[in-house]
Design a protein around this motif. Structure first.
Motif, PDB file in Angstrom:
ATOM      1  N   LEU A  29       0.832  -1.212   0.000  1.00 38.04           N
ATOM      2  CA  LEU A  29       0.000   0.000   0.000  1.00 38.04           C
ATOM      3  C   LEU A  29       0.862   1.255   0.000  1.00 38.04           C
ATOM      4  O   LEU A  29       0.539   2.245  -0.661  1.00 38.04           O
ATOM      5  N   ALA A  30       1.981   1.233   0.746  1.00 37.87           N
ATOM      6  CA  ALA A  30       2.857   2.406   0.786  1.00 37.87           C
ATOM      7  C   ALA A  30       3.493   2.655  -0.570  1.00 37.87           C
ATOM      8  O   ALA A  30       3.605   3.802  -1.032  1.00 37.87           O
ATOM      9  N   ALA A  31       3.933   1.573  -1.252  1.00 37.93           N
ATOM     10  CA  ALA A  31       4.535   1.734  -2.583  1.00 37.93           C
ATOM     11  C   ALA A  31       3.525   2.284  -3.579  1.00 37.93           C
ATOM     12  O   ALA A  31       3.837   3.146  -4.400  1.00 37.93           O
ATOM     13  N   ALA A  32       2.301   1.767  -3.503  1.00 37.95           N
ATOM     14  CA  ALA A  32       1.254   2.281  -4.405  1.00 37.95           C
ATOM     15  C   ALA A  32       0.959   3.743  -4.112  1.00 37.95           C
ATOM     16  O   ALA A  32       0.692   4.547  -5.010  1.00 37.95           O
ATOM     17  N   GLY A  33       1.014   4.132  -2.835  1.00 36.41           N
ATOM     18  CA  GLY A  33       0.783   5.536  -2.497  1.00 36.41           C
ATOM     19  C   GLY A  33       1.876   6.434  -3.021  1.00 36.41           C
ATOM     20  O   GLY A  33       1.624   7.553  -3.462  1.00 36.41           O
ATOM     21  N   ASP A  34       3.166   5.970  -3.011  1.00 35.66           N
ATOM     22  CA  ASP A  34       4.252   6.781  -3.555  1.00 35.66           C
ATOM     23  C   ASP A  34       4.095   6.985  -5.051  1.00 35.66           C
ATOM     24  O   ASP A  34       4.322   8.079  -5.586  1.00 35.66           O
ATOM     25  N   VAL A  35       3.722   5.906  -5.756  1.00 32.68           N
ATOM     26  CA  VAL A  35       3.507   6.031  -7.204  1.00 32.68           C
ATOM     27  C   VAL A  35       2.368   7.005  -7.499  1.00 32.68           C
ATOM     28  O   VAL A  35       2.435   7.833  -8.420  1.00 32.68           O
ATOM     29  N   ALA A  36       1.294   6.886  -6.694  1.00 36.67           N
ATOM     30  CA  ALA A  36       0.155   7.790  -6.917  1.00 36.67           C
ATOM     31  C   ALA A  36       0.524   9.225  -6.612  1.00 36.67           C
ATOM     32  O   ALA A  36       0.016  10.157  -7.240  1.00 36.67           O
ATOM     33  N   ALA A  37       1.414   9.447  -5.622  1.00 36.43           N
ATOM     34  CA  ALA A  37       1.816  10.811  -5.285  1.00 36.43           C
ATOM     35  C   ALA A  37       2.650  11.427  -6.388  1.00 36.43           C
ATOM     36  O   ALA A  37       2.594  12.637  -6.630  1.00 36.43           O
ATOM     37  N   GLU A  38       3.509  10.609  -7.066  1.00 35.77           N
ATOM     38  CA  GLU A  38       4.333  11.129  -8.154  1.00 35.77           C
ATOM     39  C   GLU A  38       3.556  11.302  -9.451  1.00 35.77           C
ATOM     40  O   GLU A  38       4.038  11.979 -10.369  1.00 35.77           O
ATOM     41  N   ALA A  39       2.403  10.692  -9.570  1.00 41.27           N
ATOM     42  CA  ALA A  39       1.626  10.784 -10.813  1.00 41.27           C
ATOM     43  C   ALA A  39       1.067  12.186 -10.984  1.00 41.27           C
ATOM     44  O   ALA A  39       0.602  12.818 -10.040  1.00 41.27           O
ATOM     45  N   ILE A  40       1.139  12.699 -12.195  1.00 40.79           N
ATOM     46  CA  ILE A  40       0.585  14.017 -12.503  1.00 40.79           C
ATOM     47  C   ILE A  40      -0.900  13.942 -12.858  1.00 40.79           C
ATOM     48  O   ILE A  40      -1.601  14.950 -12.860  1.00 40.79           O
TER      49      ILE A  40
END
Length: 296
Positions: A29-40
């Motif tokens: 879940l944390a990794a998915a949250g980091d990817v979502a945070a970097e997504a524009i």
């Protein structure tokens, strides 16, 4: 392919479409949250980390040009009034410099629009050049000449007056903008249409009855007492049994002229008291007599 607006406006946080099971470990879940945070942005549920290479943005897409002035005089008047310059004593150097800066901006974007502004700029430069020329003087009279700014000041004052008058006229209510004319449909069938008849038709009918009565007159001399009331009652009795009676049928030509005259007077009295109605549909049409209508 360009991403649609609904997909770009979607939230960037992790959601049910991230490919994670509901019972995924916290590290996933944390990794998915980091990817979502970097997504524009998110496109069909997938995070977009960089702009597509085929995304085309026109060069002038974000360029905004506000045509705030209605012409060179409007711009010049704005510069003078904004800095509280005396319009009768315009500092040509400052005004010309500010005017040329604005003209340079619009010249880079729209050369056709700047054409009339460039013409005014040339006029300002000419006025400033004439003011810089030395004045000729002699021993007695100083030849000052006309002020080069006089014509420009006159045009500015005339334009300002017209602009103020236009603003005052625009405050008045206008049809189609502030008010509308009401429209009402009127049913034409409800309005009574009266026939265009001539009152002389009644006289001609009476003269025709008199003519026929004179043809059957006799020379018997007798005293005859005639009652108008009796003839009124006789007319009413006749009309009670008939809906419409033609005018000539109410008279007995063989009764003589005195009886016909009294009978006609009785008819006029009944019409005066609104007990009967004398009608005619159109000119030269037969005249009919009937009982007056009385509502229940």
């Amino acid at each position: 392919m360009l991403p649609d607006q609904a997909a770009l406006d979607a939230p960037a946080g992790p959601g049910p479409d991230d490919g994670l099971e509901p019972g995924a470990p916290p590290e996933a879940l944390a990794a998915a949250g980091d990817v979502a945070a970097e997504a524009i942005a998110r496109l069909y549920g997938e995070p977009v980390l960089k702009l597509p290479s085929d995304l085309y943005i026109p060069p002038d897409a974000l360029e905004v040009f506000l045509d705030a002035f209605e012409g060179p005089l409007d711009l010049l008047l704005y510069l003078i009034r904004k800095q509280n310059f005396n319009i009768l004593d315009i500092p040509m150097a400052q005004v010309t410099l500010q005017y040329l800066e604005y003209v340079e901006q619009i010249r880079r974007s729209n050369l056709e629009l700047a054409a009339e502004y460039l013409l005014m700029a040339a006029m300002l430069i000419e006025i400033k050049s004439r003011m810089l020329l030395p004045r000729r003087q002699d021993d007695l009279v100083e030849d000052v000449g006309d002020d080069p700014r006089a014509e420009l000041v006159r045009r500015l004052l005339d334009y300002e007056q017209m602009k103020i008058a236009a603003l005052e006229l625009n405050k008045l209510p206008q049809e189609g903008r502030d008010l509308w004319r009401p429209s009402l449909f009127v049913e034409q069938g409800n309005a009574p249409v009266w026939p265009d008849v001539d009152p002389w038709d009644l006289q001609r009918a009476w003269m025709d009855v008199m003519r026929r009565a004179s043809l059957t007159q006799h020379h018997k001399i007798s005293r005859q007492e005639l009652s108008v009331r009796e003839h009124m009652s006789a007319i009413l009795r006749t009309l009670q049994s008939e809906r419409f009676v033609e005018f000539a049928d109410l008279f007995e030509a063989g009764a003589g002229v005195p009886v016909v005259v009294v009978h006609f007077v009785a008819m006029l009295e009944l019409a005066k008291e609104t007990l009967i109605e004398i009608t005619q549909a159109e000119p030269f049409a037969p005249i009919y007599v009937r009982l007056a209508y009385s509502p229940a």
